[in-house]
Design a protein around this motif. Structure first.
Motif, PDB file in Angstrom:
ATOM      1  N   THR A 127       0.657  -1.377   0.075  1.00  0.00           N
ATOM      2  CA  THR A 127       0.226  -0.449  -0.227  1.00  0.00           C
ATOM      3  C   THR A 127       1.053   1.199  -0.175  1.00  0.00           C
ATOM      4  OG1 THR A 127      -0.037  -0.064   2.275  1.00  0.00           O
ATOM      5  CG2 THR A 127      -1.876  -0.696   0.929  1.00  0.00           C
ATOM      6  N   SER A 141      -4.543  11.503   3.532  1.00  0.00           N
ATOM      7  CA  SER A 141      -5.660  12.133   2.401  1.00  0.00           C
ATOM      8  C   SER A 141      -6.609  11.080   2.637  1.00  0.00           C
ATOM      9  CB  SER A 141      -4.499  11.817   0.695  1.00  0.00           C
ATOM     10  OG  SER A 141      -3.957  10.808   0.671  1.00  0.00           O
ATOM     11  N   GLY A 143      -7.021   9.195  -0.637  1.00  0.00           N
ATOM     12  CA  GLY A 143      -7.062   7.564  -0.862  1.00  0.00           C
ATOM     13  C   GLY A 143      -6.142   6.959  -0.129  1.00  0.00           C
ATOM     14  N   MET A 144      -4.854   7.754   0.692  1.00  0.00           N
ATOM     15  CA  MET A 144      -4.156   6.578   1.991  1.00  0.00           C
ATOM     16  C   MET A 144      -4.789   6.170   3.194  1.00  0.00           C
ATOM     17  SD  MET A 144      -1.175   9.460   2.345  1.00  0.00           S
ATOM     18  CE  MET A 144      -0.436   8.839   3.222  1.00  0.00           C
ATOM     19  N   LYS A 147      -6.577   2.805   1.482  1.00  0.00           N
ATOM     20  CA  LYS A 147      -5.078   1.829   1.042  1.00  0.00           C
ATOM     21  C   LYS A 147      -5.143   1.363   2.414  1.00  0.00           C
ATOM     22  CE  LYS A 147      -2.024   3.734  -0.696  1.00  0.00           C
ATOM     23  NZ  LYS A 147      -0.543   5.076  -1.873  1.00  0.00           N
ATOM     24  N   THR A 167     -13.301   2.448  -3.888  1.00  0.00           N
ATOM     25  CA  THR A 167     -12.870   4.424  -4.770  1.00  0.00           C
ATOM     26  C   THR A 167     -13.901   5.115  -4.995  1.00  0.00           C
ATOM     27  OG1 THR A 167     -13.482   3.148  -6.968  1.00  0.00           O
ATOM     28  CG2 THR A 167     -11.035   3.071  -6.113  1.00  0.00           C
ATOM     29  N   VAL A 170     -12.323   8.974  -3.569  1.00  0.00           N
ATOM     30  CA  VAL A 170     -10.703   9.347  -3.928  1.00  0.00           C
ATOM     31  C   VAL A 170     -10.756   9.561  -5.777  1.00  0.00           C
ATOM     32  CG1 VAL A 170      -8.504   7.168  -4.631  1.00  0.00           C
ATOM     33  CG2 VAL A 170     -10.703   7.290  -2.705  1.00  0.00           C
ATOM     34  N   SER A 174      -4.810   8.152  -7.068  1.00  0.00           N
ATOM     35  CA  SER A 174      -5.067   6.954  -5.906  1.00  0.00           C
ATOM     36  C   SER A 174      -6.007   5.480  -6.335  1.00  0.00           C
ATOM     37  CB  SER A 174      -5.570   7.960  -3.982  1.00  0.00           C
ATOM     38  OG  SER A 174      -5.026   8.388  -4.543  1.00  0.00           O
ATOM     39  N   GLU A 177      -3.835   3.269  -7.988  1.00  0.00           N
ATOM     40  CA  GLU A 177      -2.892   2.391  -6.839  1.00  0.00           C
ATOM     41  C   GLU A 177      -3.522   1.293  -6.605  1.00  0.00           C
ATOM     42  OE1 GLU A 177      -1.569   5.527  -4.401  1.00  0.00           O
ATOM     43  OE2 GLU A 177      -0.381   6.236  -6.553  1.00  0.00           O
ATOM     44  N   PRO A 369      -6.785  15.837  -7.038  1.00  0.00           N
ATOM     45  CA  PRO A 369      -6.121  14.755  -5.840  1.00  0.00           C
ATOM     46  C   PRO A 369      -6.562  14.875  -4.421  1.00  0.00           C
ATOM     47  CG  PRO A 369      -4.228  15.547  -6.671  1.00  0.00           C
ATOM     48  CD  PRO A 369      -4.848  16.092  -7.194  1.00  0.00           C
ATOM     49  N   ASN A 370      -6.838  13.645  -3.736  1.00  0.00           N
ATOM     50  CA  ASN A 370      -7.135  13.955  -2.714  1.00  0.00           C
ATOM     51  C   ASN A 370      -5.821  15.254  -1.708  1.00  0.00           C
ATOM     52  OD1 ASN A 370      -8.063  10.961  -3.088  1.00  0.00           O
ATOM     53  ND2 ASN A 370      -9.877  12.395  -1.495  1.00  0.00           N
TER      54      ASN A 370
END
Length: 586
Positions: A127, A141, A143-144, A147, A167, A170, A174, A177, A369-370
């Motif tokens: 991750t 964030s 996305g993190m 994950k 998602t 997201v 992200s 990923e 992005p986030n």
């Protein structure tokens, strides 16, 4: 191992209400082991209910359901010991660090201490969270966080992984990923994964797809087999110079009985015709409009199936009440003016010297992005958060001096549902209308008009918290439109919405813009940027791109010989910006 990972026969589930609702109706399906399967369908189709039944979180009412060879009705705990389930809102503990969240879920699942070090090292590498083990989950964030939620879900090695719209909310980077992680799990561990998703491009690379609609299986098979429902009916049209793609889209959808679906795409419009005697023959669209056939994709087949039950409606005529309120007539200046806007939280710079203007009646997209600073920028422009420095003028007023007066002339739909869950939809609208100074007959007329326009009439008397996600979004929009604002702020309003709901949403937005309302919107669906007159791309609080969708795609490297989708352009610009920032560091 020869038994299916999941087998459902005549499965049914009904919520008692009020009002009672049949969530699943006689569903039969089977999943092989060691593959990736997608559940897709409109809001309220039954996707989450089905996943919760598989996870043993709801009791089977009618029919049979076997998971990994075990009967869910008789052996729920044995099944839960073999599967992992990541719901839409995974229960991270935001005050705990990344490592502490992993430790907690390992404790909950009884993972022996001797297995944890190797397991954690693998999950953190997979991750890319190894650098953030001491960071509180609440400081990650979006996305993190997703994950980390997936890593916590996988602290034990399941035989079946259930992912409910992993998602949602997201950003494209992200999202890419996260799917690389899922693909790795399937390829290396032969893990069986069942995922519900609102993104058709995600479903397109699954092994098989089930299309659910009103609790029933509408279609099933490989993505290619679903796409064949639209075979020979898909075309792309280029709008004349100076005509926005969304205007051509509306023109095509108004071709009564001829066009099933239309969607802006890369400055053009992708559309699907009704079945024709001669496949791949586009209809005559009128003078100056030509089109070319293109291969069908999963989303095209999905839309053909749904449009057979929910035909596209003509472009809604602007309602007289949707024009800017009397006394707030547009002047010669822009609707929004931002210059060197900065917002700091302690030592952290969330928005770093951002500058842009938004014309009146424009649809303006704020992308990134986030963690890019979009929501912070939104909250400053809505007068909900003071700027650290810089100029922000909204509806002709300086937010430093007239925040309260400005809020009377704007509408705001938050990223998360923020109405009163225990009150009915009507009670929510009456409350918010009263807060905006609407009373009596005028308030009831506005509620009636918005109820009809946003298809809310049949949901007015039930608790708002029990409404399907798409209906909640429409109710929040109605609350933001009650006072006929000059400017409407929409913070990721289509997050988690299916393609059908997103199309209906944008039909309403384009009608509002045509009536003179200025629209400011954030979104993680990059295709939606094509509806905007202009867009901004931010990352880490810095402005990376500003212009029309065509100008932004050109900045990302689009040429006549190499067309880019907006998602490709977005990823390219953000990666380029991050590379330049890395190079500038000493």
């Amino acid at each position: 191992m020869d038994t299916p990972a999941l087998c459902a026969h005549a499965l049914g589930y009904r919520f008692a209400g009020p009002p009672p609702r049949q969530a699943l109706d006689n569903i039969s399906l089977s999943l092989p082991r060691g593959g990736l399967t997608a559940l897709v369908g409109p809001d309220g189709a039954g996707k989450t209910t089905f996943l919760r039944l598989v996870a043993g979180l709801l009791q089977v009412q009618t029919g049979q359901l076997e998971v990994l060879g075990l009967d869910v009705a008789r052996q729920p705990q044995a099944i839960q010991d073999k599967i992992s389930y990541m719901p839409q809102r995974f229960g991270l503990y935001e005050d705990l660090s990344v490592q502490e969240n992993l430790d907690l879920y390992a404790d909950l699942h009884g993972i022996p201490a001797g297995q944890r070090q190797e397991r954690f090292a693998h999950l953190l590498e997979m991750t890319d969270l190894g650098r953030f083990t001491h960071r509180p989950a609440g400081k990650l964030s979006g996305g993190m966080k997703q994950k980390l939620g997936l890593a916590c879900t996988l602290v034990r090695s399941p035989e079946l992984l259930l992912l409910d719209e992993p998602t949602v909310g997201v950003d494209p980077l992200s999202r890419r990923e996260l799917w690389q992680i899922v693909d790795q799990l399937v390829a290396r561990q032969q893990l069986t994964v069942l995922v519900s998703t609102a993104y058709m491009d995600e479903a397109e690379h699954c092994d098989q797809v089930f299309v659910l609609h009103e609790g029933q299986v509408l279609a099933a098979g490989s993505p290619a087999s679903i796409a064949r429902h639209a075979e020979g009916r898909c075309h792309v049209a280029t709008p004349p110079a100076g005509i926005p793609a969304r205007q051509l889209q509306a023109h095509l959808l108004d071709q009564s009985g001829r066009v099933v679906d239309a969607l802006p795409q890369g400055g053009e419009v992708r559309y699907i015709t009704q079945a024709q005697p001669q496949p791949n023959t586009p209809p005559d669209l009128g003078p100056g409009l030509a089109s070319r056939p293109v291969p069908a994709r999963l989303e095209d087949g999905f839309m053909v199936l749904l449009r057979a039950r929910h035909p596209a409606r003509p472009t809604p005529a602007p309602h007289p009440e949707e024009a800017p309120a009397p006394g707030a007539a547009p002047d010669a200046g822009p609707a929004i003016q931002v210059k060197d806007l900065v917002r700091r939280f302690g030592d952290f710079v969330a928005v770093d010297r951002t500058s842009f203007e938004v014309a009146r009646g424009e649809i303006f997209g704020l992308l990134g992005p986030n963690g890019a600073g979009k929501t912070t920028t939104f909250r400053m422009l809505c007068g909900l958060l003071p700027a650290s420095s810089g100029l922000a003028r909204v509806a002709g007023m300086d937010l430093r001096r007239a925040r309260a007066q400005t809020r009377e002339r704007i509408g705001y739909v938050a990223q998360k549902f923020s109405l009163y869950a225990n009150q009915s939809a009507r009670e929510n609208l009456e409350f918010f209308g009263g807060a905006y100074g609407l009373r009596g007959a005028r308030l009831q007329a506005r509620i009636a008009a918005l109820g009809a326009q946003l298809d809310l009439d049949s949901f007015m008397d039930g608790p708002a918290g029990t409404l399907p996600g798409g209906v909640k979004q429409r109710l929040a929009m109605a609350a933001g439109l009650l006072h006929s604002p000059e400017i409407l702020f929409l913070d990721e309003p289509t997050s988690g919405a299916d393609p059908l709901a997103r199309r209906e949403f944008w039909r309403r937005i384009t009608a509002l813009a045509a009536a003179g309302t200025t629209i400011i919107i954030t979104t993680h669906f990059m295709e939606e940027a094509e509806y905007c007159d202009r867009i901004v791309i931010q990352d880490a609080g810095r402005l990376l791109a500003l212009g029309t969708p065509a100008q932004v795609r050109a900045q990302a490297g689009e040429t006549p010989a190499r067309r880019l989708s907006m998602e490709e352009a977005f990823i390219g610009i953000v990666e380029q910006g991050r590379g330049q920032k890395q190079e500038s560091r000493p």
